[in-house]
Scaffold this motif. Structure first.
Motif, mmCIF file in Angstrom:
data_model
loop_
_atom_site.group_PDB
_atom_site.id
_atom_site.type_symbol
_atom_site.label_atom_id
_atom_site.label_comp_id
_atom_site.label_asym_id
_atom_site.label_seq_id
_atom_site.Cartn_x
_atom_site.Cartn_y
_atom_site.Cartn_z
ATOM 1 N N PRO A 259 0.632 -1.267 -0.086
ATOM 2 C CA PRO A 259 0.040 -0.097 0.042
ATOM 3 C C PRO A 259 0.985 1.238 -0.094
ATOM 4 O O PRO A 259 1.519 1.491 0.905
ATOM 5 N N LYS A 260 0.620 2.107 -0.934
ATOM 6 C CA LYS A 260 1.441 3.162 -1.055
ATOM 7 C C LYS A 260 0.991 4.371 -0.119
ATOM 8 O O LYS A 260 -0.066 4.596 0.122
ATOM 9 N N GLY A 261 1.889 4.790 0.682
ATOM 10 C CA GLY A 261 1.862 5.966 1.608
ATOM 11 C C GLY A 261 1.639 5.055 3.102
ATOM 12 O O GLY A 261 1.516 6.072 3.893
ATOM 13 N N GLU A 262 1.291 3.945 3.033
ATOM 14 C CA GLU A 262 1.274 3.313 4.251
ATOM 15 C C GLU A 262 2.035 2.337 4.593
ATOM 16 O O GLU A 262 2.336 2.087 5.735
ATOM 17 N N ALA A 263 2.488 1.411 3.741
ATOM 18 C CA ALA A 263 3.443 0.224 4.102
ATOM 19 C C ALA A 263 4.635 0.727 4.702
ATOM 20 O O ALA A 263 5.349 1.415 4.161
ATOM 21 N N ILE A 264 5.065 -0.234 5.672
ATOM 22 C CA ILE A 264 6.362 0.029 6.405
ATOM 23 C C ILE A 264 7.142 -0.901 5.732
ATOM 24 O O ILE A 264 7.003 -2.335 5.577
ATOM 25 N N PRO A 265 8.422 -0.745 4.877
ATOM 26 C CA PRO A 265 8.904 -1.281 3.935
ATOM 27 C C PRO A 265 9.365 -2.727 4.698
ATOM 28 O O PRO A 265 9.485 -3.997 4.254
ATOM 29 N N LEU A 266 9.995 -2.690 5.911
ATOM 30 C CA LEU A 266 10.701 -3.871 6.527
ATOM 31 C C LEU A 266 9.500 -4.672 7.015
ATOM 32 O O LEU A 266 9.767 -6.081 7.146
ATOM 33 N N GLU A 267 8.271 -4.337 7.349
ATOM 34 C CA GLU A 267 7.313 -5.011 7.601
ATOM 35 C C GLU A 267 6.950 -5.900 6.013
ATOM 36 O O GLU A 267 6.471 -7.382 6.205
ATOM 37 N N TYR A 268 7.184 -5.564 5.003
ATOM 38 C CA TYR A 268 6.979 -6.006 3.668
ATOM 39 C C TYR A 268 8.273 -7.005 3.208
ATOM 40 O O TYR A 268 8.119 -7.247 1.943
ATOM 41 N N ASN A 269 9.070 -7.025 4.133
ATOM 42 C CA ASN A 269 10.221 -7.969 3.934
ATOM 43 C C ASN A 269 11.123 -7.223 2.846
ATOM 44 O O ASN A 269 11.887 -8.014 2.383
ATOM 45 N N LEU A 270 11.117 -5.914 2.697
ATOM 46 C CA LEU A 270 11.953 -5.568 1.600
ATOM 47 C C LEU A 270 13.491 -5.698 1.659
ATOM 48 O O LEU A 270 14.302 -5.922 0.752
ATOM 49 N N ALA A 271 13.830 -5.699 3.076
ATOM 50 C CA ALA A 271 15.274 -5.940 3.294
ATOM 51 C C ALA A 271 15.586 -7.346 3.021
ATOM 52 O O ALA A 271 16.721 -7.618 2.431
ATOM 53 N N GLY A 272 14.885 -8.487 3.089
ATOM 54 C CA GLY A 272 15.095 -9.743 2.737
ATOM 55 C C GLY A 272 14.934 -10.006 1.248
ATOM 56 O O GLY A 272 15.539 -11.103 0.713
ATOM 57 N N LEU A 273 14.240 -9.041 0.610
ATOM 58 C CA LEU A 273 14.471 -8.961 -0.970
ATOM 59 C C LEU A 273 15.541 -8.339 -1.593
ATOM 60 O O LEU A 273 15.272 -7.918 -2.749
ATOM 61 N N ASN A 274 16.278 -7.823 -0.776
ATOM 62 C CA ASN A 274 17.495 -7.111 -1.411
ATOM 63 C C ASN A 274 17.111 -5.892 -2.137
ATOM 64 O O ASN A 274 17.714 -5.413 -2.966
ATOM 65 N N ALA A 275 16.227 -5.205 -1.351
ATOM 66 C CA ALA A 275 15.723 -3.958 -1.799
ATOM 67 C C ALA A 275 16.439 -2.527 -1.311
ATOM 68 O O ALA A 275 16.050 -1.546 -1.311
ATOM 69 N N ILE A 276 16.977 -3.013 0.055
ATOM 70 C CA ILE A 276 17.427 -1.912 0.981
ATOM 71 C C ILE A 276 18.685 -2.264 1.409
ATOM 72 O O ILE A 276 19.539 -3.223 1.878
ATOM 73 N N SER A 277 19.712 -1.250 1.281
ATOM 74 C CA SER A 277 21.281 -1.090 1.598
ATOM 75 C C SER A 277 21.243 -0.223 2.968
ATOM 76 O O SER A 277 20.642 0.938 2.996
ATOM 77 N N PHE A 278 21.673 -0.938 3.977
ATOM 78 C CA PHE A 278 22.028 -0.183 5.347
ATOM 79 C C PHE A 278 23.238 0.529 5.236
ATOM 80 O O PHE A 278 23.578 1.019 6.559
ATOM 81 N N ASP A 279 23.960 0.441 3.911
ATOM 82 C CA ASP A 279 25.317 1.063 4.041
ATOM 83 C C ASP A 279 25.687 2.320 3.274
ATOM 84 O O ASP A 279 26.497 2.838 3.009
ATOM 85 N N LYS A 280 24.617 2.625 2.510
ATOM 86 C CA LYS A 280 24.809 3.508 1.348
ATOM 87 C C LYS A 280 24.791 4.614 1.793
ATOM 88 O O LYS A 280 25.324 5.812 1.047
ATOM 89 N N GLY A 281 23.999 5.312 2.816
ATOM 90 C CA GLY A 281 24.135 6.942 2.996
ATOM 91 C C GLY A 281 22.692 7.261 3.115
ATOM 92 O O GLY A 281 21.846 6.246 3.115
ATOM 93 N N CYS A 282 22.391 8.569 2.978
ATOM 94 C CA CYS A 282 21.117 8.989 2.971
ATOM 95 C C CYS A 282 20.335 8.961 1.815
ATOM 96 O O CYS A 282 20.759 8.967 0.521
ATOM 97 N N TYR A 283 18.999 8.664 1.887
ATOM 98 C CA TYR A 283 18.022 8.942 0.861
ATOM 99 C C TYR A 283 16.583 9.117 1.579
ATOM 100 O O TYR A 283 16.902 9.232 2.882
ATOM 101 N N VAL A 284 15.989 9.491 0.797
ATOM 102 C CA VAL A 284 14.544 10.001 1.383
ATOM 103 C C VAL A 284 13.958 8.906 2.049
ATOM 104 O O VAL A 284 13.766 7.812 1.587
ATOM 105 N N GLY A 285 13.610 9.030 3.387
ATOM 106 C CA GLY A 285 12.948 8.278 4.406
ATOM 107 C C GLY A 285 13.572 7.132 5.042
ATOM 108 O O GLY A 285 13.315 6.411 5.650
#
Length: 393
Positions: A259-285
């Motif tokens: 859901p756009k504007g509602e979903a929390i990315p980590l609850e939708y497992n985006l980290a496990g789906l290789n969509a998030i880098s925790f080392d890259k530095g700043c980005y929106v959100g």
């Protein structure tokens, strides 16, 4: 092609679980092109994943680059799955970013050697995006562009998105496992199809291993006027089968399922789906994502599920998205269904309650329908163990 394989079923053992390779045109997805000197720098400050690899020379030969043939560039860049968030860290859009093959390594029109090196300023990338929010995404991207030297255009009429999946593909872990997929451009042969494939696909597009999970198969962008390699008439299927394939694995895609504007990315497992880098530095959100990640506890997650009657038989087309899942004994709300097809679905559930006693889960107002929460095989062990330890404490 006029014949399609339709396999989504209501049986407990779905045909997809034993089906061979299939491919489908993803009609729900569209393609954007971004180009210019500031393209990667601009996207790096917007998106959740690290795009620096797309601006660096890939390793030639080795595991990071598929084998070269006369129908494909010598080197290529693996696509990156990523997302764009609100300033508050809520999900907006997901996308697959492809860097166009380097023009100095593109085949010439004869299919028998490297073509010329045209002038090219900056980097050109293509984004596989949710077609239902294409116009809104374009407006959002242009709003953040400011003075960045980036051109952003829809090329939805020129390119299409495809997925190739199936049980045999899910068991492959690298390009080397299936050299036909790794090495082919748009031609289906070596020299014989070289000339026609070079002319029909001047970008040298090919199938790539899905950057999210091996079990999802292969994904690619191809010119809309051609059929991708390895797609035979008897193996092309409807997009609902790909949706069912994802439902069984608990993988959401697009701004309708997330859901756009509602979903929390980590609850939708985006980290496990290789969509998030925790080392890259700043980005929106980034702030919410980093804080939630380092806190280490995600109490709710997207979980695949199966709907049955009291006898354990699958219940078809009787459950709607946004239905609430409750514990039959306590009447406590456990979560909400986000997506469904036939007797399968997925939804955001409280992990502790969802896997404590799955036989007691049911639908609010439809207590005759039972819900079986299924733990995907690809889930990291710590996702589950953390909640067991938390509950024990």
């Amino acid at each position: 092609m006029n014949h399609f394989t339709k396999l989504f079923s209501t049986s407990s053992q779905t045909p997809l679980q034993t089906a061979g390779p299939m491919a489908c045109l993803l009609k729900t997805r569209s393609v954007l092109r971004l180009s210019g000197p500031d393209t990667l720098k601009y996207l790096q400050g917007l998106l959740t994943n690290d795009l620096k690899p797309l601006g660096q020379p890939p390793q030639e030969g080795g595991s990071s680059s598929p084998a070269a043939t006369v129908n494909a560039p010598t080197v290529s860049y693996r696509p990156v799955y990523t997302a764009m968030l609100t300033a508050q860290g809520r999900f907006l859009f997901d996308m697959f970013i492809y860097r166009a093959p380097r023009p100095d390594e593109r085949l010439g029109g004869g299919g028998d050697g490297l073509g010329p090196s045209p002038m090219n300023e900056g980097v050109e990338v293509f984004a596989d995006v949710d077609g239902s929010v294409l116009d809104e995404l374009l407006v959002t991207l242009k709003k953040y562009r400011l003075r960045s030297k980036v051109d952003i255009d829809s090329v939805a009429e020129e390119f299409t998105c495809w997925q190739r999946f199936g049980q045999s593909l899910a068991q492959k872990t690298s390009f080397e496992d299936e050299p036909d997929v790794a090495g082919l451009g748009t031609g289906a042969g070596a020299d014989k199809a070289g000339a026609s494939s070079a002319r029909s696909d001047n970008h040298g597009w090919r199938w790539y291993k899905d950057p999210r999970l091996d079990c999802l198969g292969f994904r690619g962008i191809f010119p809309s006027n051609i059929t991708p390699p390895l797609v035979e008439a008897d193996k092309e299927t409807v997009e609902e089968n790909y949706l069912l394939w994802r439902l069984e694995k608990g993988v959401a895609e697009g701004s309708l399922e997330i859901p756009k504007g509602e979903a929390i990315p980590l609850e939708y497992n985006l980290a496990g789906l290789n969509a998030i880098s925790f080392d890259k530095g700043c980005y929106v959100g980034q702030e919410l994502i980093a804080r939630t990640h380092h806190r280490g506890v995600i109490r709710k997650r997207l979980v695949p599920m199966r709907f049955t009657d009291d006898n354990g038989n699958d219940v078809d087309q009787k459950v709607a998205s946004k239905s609430e899942i409750i514990d039959a004994a306590s009447k406590k709300k456990i979560g909400t269904i986000t997506t469904d097809l036939g007797s399968r679905g997925m939804g955001i559930l409280r992990i502790e309650e969802a896997f404590k006693n799955t036989s007691s889960l049911t639908i609010q107002g439809q207590e005759d329908i039972k819900v079986e929460a299924i733990r995907p095989e690809w889930w990291p062990a710590e996702w589950f163990l953390d909640h067991q330890q938390t509950a024990a404490a």
